[in-house]
Design an enzyme around this catalytic site. Structure first.
Site, PDB file in Angstrom:
ATOM      1  N   TYR A 127       0.814  -1.213   0.000  1.00 39.19           N
ATOM      2  CA  TYR A 127       0.000   0.000   0.000  1.00 39.19           C
ATOM      3  C   TYR A 127       0.852   1.270   0.000  1.00 39.19           C
ATOM      4  O   TYR A 127       0.334   2.366  -0.153  1.00 39.19           O
ATOM      5  CB  TYR A 127      -0.942   0.020   1.209  1.00 39.19           C
ATOM      6  CG  TYR A 127      -1.990  -1.080   1.186  1.00 39.19           C
ATOM      7  CD1 TYR A 127      -2.221  -1.833   0.043  1.00 39.19           C
ATOM      8  CD2 TYR A 127      -2.743  -1.369   2.309  1.00 39.19           C
ATOM      9  CE1 TYR A 127      -3.157  -2.847   0.026  1.00 39.19           C
ATOM     10  CE2 TYR A 127      -3.697  -2.382   2.299  1.00 39.19           C
ATOM     11  CZ  TYR A 127      -3.889  -3.124   1.152  1.00 39.19           C
ATOM     12  OH  TYR A 127      -4.826  -4.122   1.130  1.00 39.19           O
ATOM     13  N   LYS A 140       4.045 -15.223   1.479  1.00 37.26           N
ATOM     14  CA  LYS A 140       4.047 -16.091   0.303  1.00 37.26           C
ATOM     15  C   LYS A 140       5.498 -16.282  -0.133  1.00 37.26           C
ATOM     16  O   LYS A 140       5.893 -15.885  -1.231  1.00 37.26           O
ATOM     17  CB  LYS A 140       3.207 -15.450  -0.814  1.00 37.26           C
ATOM     18  CG  LYS A 140       1.728 -15.406  -0.525  1.00 37.26           C
ATOM     19  CD  LYS A 140       1.036 -16.721  -0.807  1.00 37.26           C
ATOM     20  CE  LYS A 140       0.930 -16.956  -2.306  1.00 37.26           C
ATOM     21  NZ  LYS A 140       0.366 -18.301  -2.582  1.00 37.26           N
ATOM     22  N   ASP A 179      -2.135 -18.006   1.668  1.00 35.86           N
ATOM     23  CA  ASP A 179      -3.361 -18.586   1.083  1.00 35.86           C
ATOM     24  C   ASP A 179      -3.822 -19.788   1.909  1.00 35.86           C
ATOM     25  O   ASP A 179      -5.017 -19.946   2.198  1.00 35.86           O
ATOM     26  CB  ASP A 179      -3.163 -18.954  -0.397  1.00 35.86           C
ATOM     27  CG  ASP A 179      -1.909 -19.780  -0.647  1.00 35.86           C
ATOM     28  OD1 ASP A 179      -1.008 -19.813   0.224  1.00 35.86           O
ATOM     29  OD2 ASP A 179      -1.822 -20.408  -1.719  1.00 35.86           O
ATOM     30  N   ASP A 239      -4.724  -7.152   5.824  1.00 33.28           N
ATOM     31  CA  ASP A 239      -5.979  -6.460   5.534  1.00 33.28           C
ATOM     32  C   ASP A 239      -7.075  -7.501   5.272  1.00 33.28           C
ATOM     33  O   ASP A 239      -8.181  -7.442   5.827  1.00 33.28           O
ATOM     34  CB  ASP A 239      -5.753  -5.586   4.281  1.00 33.28           C
ATOM     35  CG  ASP A 239      -6.879  -4.595   4.068  1.00 33.28           C
ATOM     36  OD1 ASP A 239      -7.821  -4.561   4.887  1.00 33.28           O
ATOM     37  OD2 ASP A 239      -6.821  -3.848   3.069  1.00 33.28           O
ATOM     38  N   ASP A 254     -10.065  -9.123   8.233  1.00 30.06           N
ATOM     39  CA  ASP A 254     -11.506  -9.009   7.992  1.00 30.06           C
ATOM     40  C   ASP A 254     -12.151 -10.385   7.994  1.00 30.06           C
ATOM     41  O   ASP A 254     -13.255 -10.576   8.508  1.00 30.06           O
ATOM     42  CB  ASP A 254     -11.775  -8.340   6.639  1.00 30.06           C
ATOM     43  CG  ASP A 254     -11.862  -6.826   6.780  1.00 30.06           C
ATOM     44  OD1 ASP A 254     -11.499  -6.321   7.862  1.00 30.06           O
ATOM     45  OD2 ASP A 254     -12.284  -6.156   5.825  1.00 30.06           O
TER      46      ASP A 254
END
Ligand code: NAD
Length: 367
Positions: free
Chosen positions: A142, A192, A224, A248, A252
């Site tokens: 980001y 990852k 993942d 992020d 959630d």
């Protein structure tokens, strides 16, 4: 030691309403537990724009940098939707987080037994769940450069850069290990590393930092697979450490295991100050909820639980934090619900202040 200081920034919409309820809990703590704070209050977001023409006044920021912890309600609302981007309420919050350099975002996912049926997962999978996601908040995809939309061979290309320095990984990893030391002493780091160099570095640095925390168990997982495990068997985790982008999404996802937005607290921590306490901002995950603002319908629990996090992580008052969290748990167990927690047709929700009345009654009963 000096009286600890707290800056309260209620913000907009239900932010103000839920913060009024937290003020009652703070007052109770002072009266009954002799836990006292120097409390300062100021405006942020739309309220600051109305007063100062900016969503975060420099003096407010200076105070935020000076106090031991900041407690924020929520910002935003339709009244401010058409403002220029630079003065939108959310810019105030983003500037606050950036200037305080709050690099570790703590998002607990705790399933209160009385709300287990709210989860999208089966009760027996989420019952007793208590995990904490530590998300790196100030770097990664980001923020990395280069970023933008560029012209290349006659077509547009969108670019963002996943970039982490060793120092950035090191400091957030330390936050996660420190946290694990106060919990069940397990950290699972997610990246990852199979396809991203930044993931390889992440894994190496986290492993190196782990050497300073031999009492904590460390495991690594590809993000993942982590997402899959969070919905398959979330109770296997204690602290999950991950980067900005994966965090992020994963936070959630984990939050929704526990039910309502009105129950979710958060903390964002930065570097230790001179007195050893980390710079800290505590806030509910929810927004200003304009659809219910001013109607006495807001659930104050997320904000009350954010205050409990402040007690635990800024002021080292674990016992008082437990007291507040247990009071909320008992209120729920008794079936007292604001409207967002209603499941059965025909039952009557309580108002925002009535919910706090019962929390205070439970606090009183805990003495
Ligand atoms: P929201 O979180 O404000 O509301 C989403 C839904 O959840 C609404 O139906 C709302 O009524 C309900 N809800 C949220 N908190 C609740 C509570 N404590 N009790 C009962 N019900 C609750 O998200 P939104 O509607 O997407 O955004 C509204 C405004 O808030 C926007 O201006 C947005 O930019 C802002 N916002 C601010 C923050 C923040 O300050 N951290 C976070 C998210 C959104």
């Amino acid at each position: 030691m000096n009286t600890p200081s707290l800056l309260i920034l209620p913000g907009d919409g239900i932010g103000q309403e839920v913060m009024d309820e937290v003020a009652r809990v703070i007052e109770w703590m002072g009266d009954k537990r002799d836990v006292r704070f120097d409390v300062f209050e100021d405006v942020v977001g739309g309220a600051a724009y109305d007063k100062h023409g900016t969503p975060l006044h420099d003096a407010t920021l200076a105070k935020a940098q000076e106090v031991d912890a900041v407690l924020l309600g929520a910002v935003g609302g339709p009244k401010y939707d058409n403002l220029d981007f630079s003065v939108k309420p959310e810019r105030g919050l983003l500037r606050l987080r950036k200037e305080m350099d709050l690099f570790a975002n703590l998002r607990p996912a705790r399933c209160f037994d009385a709300l287990a049926d709210f989860s999208s997962l089966k009760r027996d999978v989420v019952s007793g769940l208590d995990l904490m996601i530590v998300r790196e908040l100030t770097s990664g995809s980001y923020f990395g450069e280069p970023r933008g939309i560029f012209e290349e061979n006659g077509q547009r290309v969108g670019i963002n850069t996943q970039r982490y320095t060793e120092a950035e990984i090191d400091r957030v990893a330390r936050s996660a290990f420190e946290l694990a030391m106060r919990r069940n002493r397990k950290v699972c780091s997610m990246e990852k590393a199979n396809v991203m160099e930044s993931g390889i570095l992440w894994r190496e640095v986290v492993t190196a930092v782990h050497a300073d925390y031999p009492e904590v168990g460390l495991s690594h997982m590809y993000a993942d697979n982590g997402a899959m495990q969070i919905v398959r068997q979330p109770r296997q985790f204690d602290v999950i450490l991950t980067d900005n982008l994966f965090g992020d999404i994963l936070s959630d996802c984990a939050a929704m295991l526990t039910g309502s937005l009105g129950m979710l607290p958060s903390a964002s921590l930065g570097a230790p100050m001179e007195n050893g306490r980390p710079k800290a901002l505590y806030e509910p995950v929810h927004g200003s909820a304009p659809d219910i603002a001013g109607q006495e319908k807001a659930n104050p629990c997320a904000c009350v639980l954010s205050f409990a996090m402040a007690l635990r992580y800024s002021f080292d008052m674990g016992e008082e934090a437990d007291r507040v969290e247990n009071a909320v748990e008992r209120v729920l167990a008794k079936g007292v619900r604001t409207e967002d927690l209603m499941q059965t047709e025909g039952s009557v929700p309580v108002s925002t202040s009535a919910m706090t009345d019962t929390i205070l009654a439970e606090l009183q009963a805990s003495l």
